[in-house]
Design a protein around this motif. Structure first.
Motif, short mmCIF file in Angstrom:
data_model
loop_
_atom_site.label_atom_id
_atom_site.label_comp_id
_atom_site.label_asym_id
_atom_site.label_seq_id
_atom_site.Cartn_x
_atom_site.Cartn_y
_atom_site.Cartn_z
N LEU A 1 10.95 -2.19 -13.95
CA LEU A 1 10.02 -3.01 -14.72
C LEU A 1 8.84 -2.20 -15.25
O LEU A 1 7.92 -2.74 -15.84
N GLY A 2 8.89 -0.89 -14.98
CA GLY A 2 7.81 -0.03 -15.46
C GLY A 2 6.54 -0.17 -14.66
O GLY A 2 5.45 0.17 -15.12
N LEU A 3 6.68 -0.65 -13.43
CA LEU A 3 5.50 -0.85 -12.58
C LEU A 3 5.40 0.19 -11.47
O LEU A 3 4.41 0.27 -10.76
N GLY A 4 6.50 0.92 -11.26
CA GLY A 4 6.51 1.89 -10.16
C GLY A 4 5.71 3.11 -10.57
O GLY A 4 5.18 3.85 -9.83
N LEU B 1 13.20 -1.90 -8.25
CA LEU B 1 12.83 -3.05 -9.07
C LEU B 1 11.54 -2.78 -9.85
O LEU B 1 11.46 -3.02 -11.05
N LEU B 2 10.56 -2.23 -9.15
CA LEU B 2 9.28 -1.95 -9.81
C LEU B 2 9.44 -0.86 -10.85
O LEU B 2 8.87 -0.95 -11.94
N ALA B 3 10.24 0.14 -10.55
CA ALA B 3 10.48 1.22 -11.50
C ALA B 3 11.17 0.66 -12.75
O ALA B 3 10.81 1.00 -13.88
N ASN C 1 0.82 -1.20 0.00
CA ASN C 1 0.00 0.00 0.00
C ASN C 1 0.86 1.26 0.00
O ASN C 1 0.51 2.26 -0.63
N GLN C 2 2.00 1.19 0.69
CA GLN C 2 2.90 2.35 0.68
C GLN C 2 3.55 2.54 -0.69
O GLN C 2 3.89 3.66 -1.06
N LEU C 3 3.72 1.44 -1.42
CA LEU C 3 4.30 1.53 -2.76
C LEU C 3 3.33 2.21 -3.72
O LEU C 3 3.75 2.80 -4.71
N GLY C 4 2.05 2.09 -3.41
CA GLY C 4 1.04 2.72 -4.24
C GLY C 4 0.91 2.08 -5.62
O GLY C 4 0.57 2.75 -6.58
N VAL C 5 1.19 0.78 -5.71
CA VAL C 5 1.02 0.09 -6.99
C VAL C 5 -0.19 -0.85 -6.89
O VAL C 5 -0.57 -1.26 -5.80
N GLY C 6 -0.76 -1.13 -8.03
CA GLY C 6 -1.84 -2.09 -8.05
C GLY C 6 -1.26 -3.50 -7.93
O GLY C 6 -0.17 -3.76 -8.44
N TYR C 7 -1.97 -4.36 -7.24
CA TYR C 7 -1.48 -5.74 -7.15
C TYR C 7 -2.67 -6.67 -6.94
O TYR C 7 -3.67 -6.30 -6.36
#
Lengths: 111, 77
Positions: free
Chosen positions: A108-111, A104-106, A46-52
């Motif tokens: 992969l284009g997910l951040g 890592l997420l950034a 939730n702190q990352l603010g990405v969908g999962y």
């Protein structure tokens, strides 16, 4: 040529991982985790603010055991990103604290 | 039945004879453990692989009798 034994559980897991970039196998659901370790990873996500996507292993005994074999990892939660096993609670927390998970997420284009 | 600190430490010691091992009972209930393990065996391995080595050392009780083991693995400085 090798013939592989059909493994329906592993196939279900593979399908899930193919369908979603980020999958968290956890006990309970994000709004109501049923274990402190799952709760801790939900907090990180939730702190990352990405969908999962999440999968509640308590609702499916087959996946609950199957994911342990699939990952060679004996405990839940388990986080997967782009089909890759990232780790359990300790690793996710450690990677978040160091900024490695965000990177890592950034990457992969997910951040 | 939960595993005791000496039981956990004995399993870890067998797999990582060189290791510095610190076990902490995080909840005070004898069932939630934090282990800090410093061993040269972790060198060159990813954190996932390092934790897998520890889980292999614990064996089938991991995730069962020992359901709550927070892990911190390190390579000696």
């Amino acid at each position: 040529m090798t013939t592989s034994t059909p493994n329906p559980v592993a196939e279900r897991i593979s399908d899930m991982l193919a369908q979603h970039d980020i999958v968290l196998f956890m006990k309970g659901v994000p709004a109501a985790p049923q274990c402190g370790f799952s709760q801790a990873v939900v907090q990180v996500m939730n702190q990352l603010g990405v969908g999962y996507a999440t999968f509640n292993v308590l609702a499916d005994a087959e996946i609950r055991e199957g994911i342990k074999a699939y990952s060679n990892w004996p405990t839940i939660p388990q986080l997967y990103v782009k089909g890759e096993f990232i780790g359990g609670c300790d690793i996710v927390r450690e990677m978040f604290a160091s900024g490695e998970l965000q990177q890592l997420l950034a990457d992969l284009g997910l951040g | 039945m939960p595993m005791t600190a000496p039981q956990i430490e004995a399993l870890l010691r067998r797999a990582f004879p060189d290791a510095q091992i610190e076990l902490t009972d995080t909840a005070g209930d004898g069932d939630h453990w934090h282990a800090r393990i410093v061993s040269a065996a972790f060198r060159g391995r990813t954190r996932v692989q390092q934790h897998q080595l520890v889980y292999a050392a614990i064996g089938p009780d991991m995730g069962g009798a020992l359901h709550a083991l927070a892990l911190q693995t390190e390579v000696p400085a």
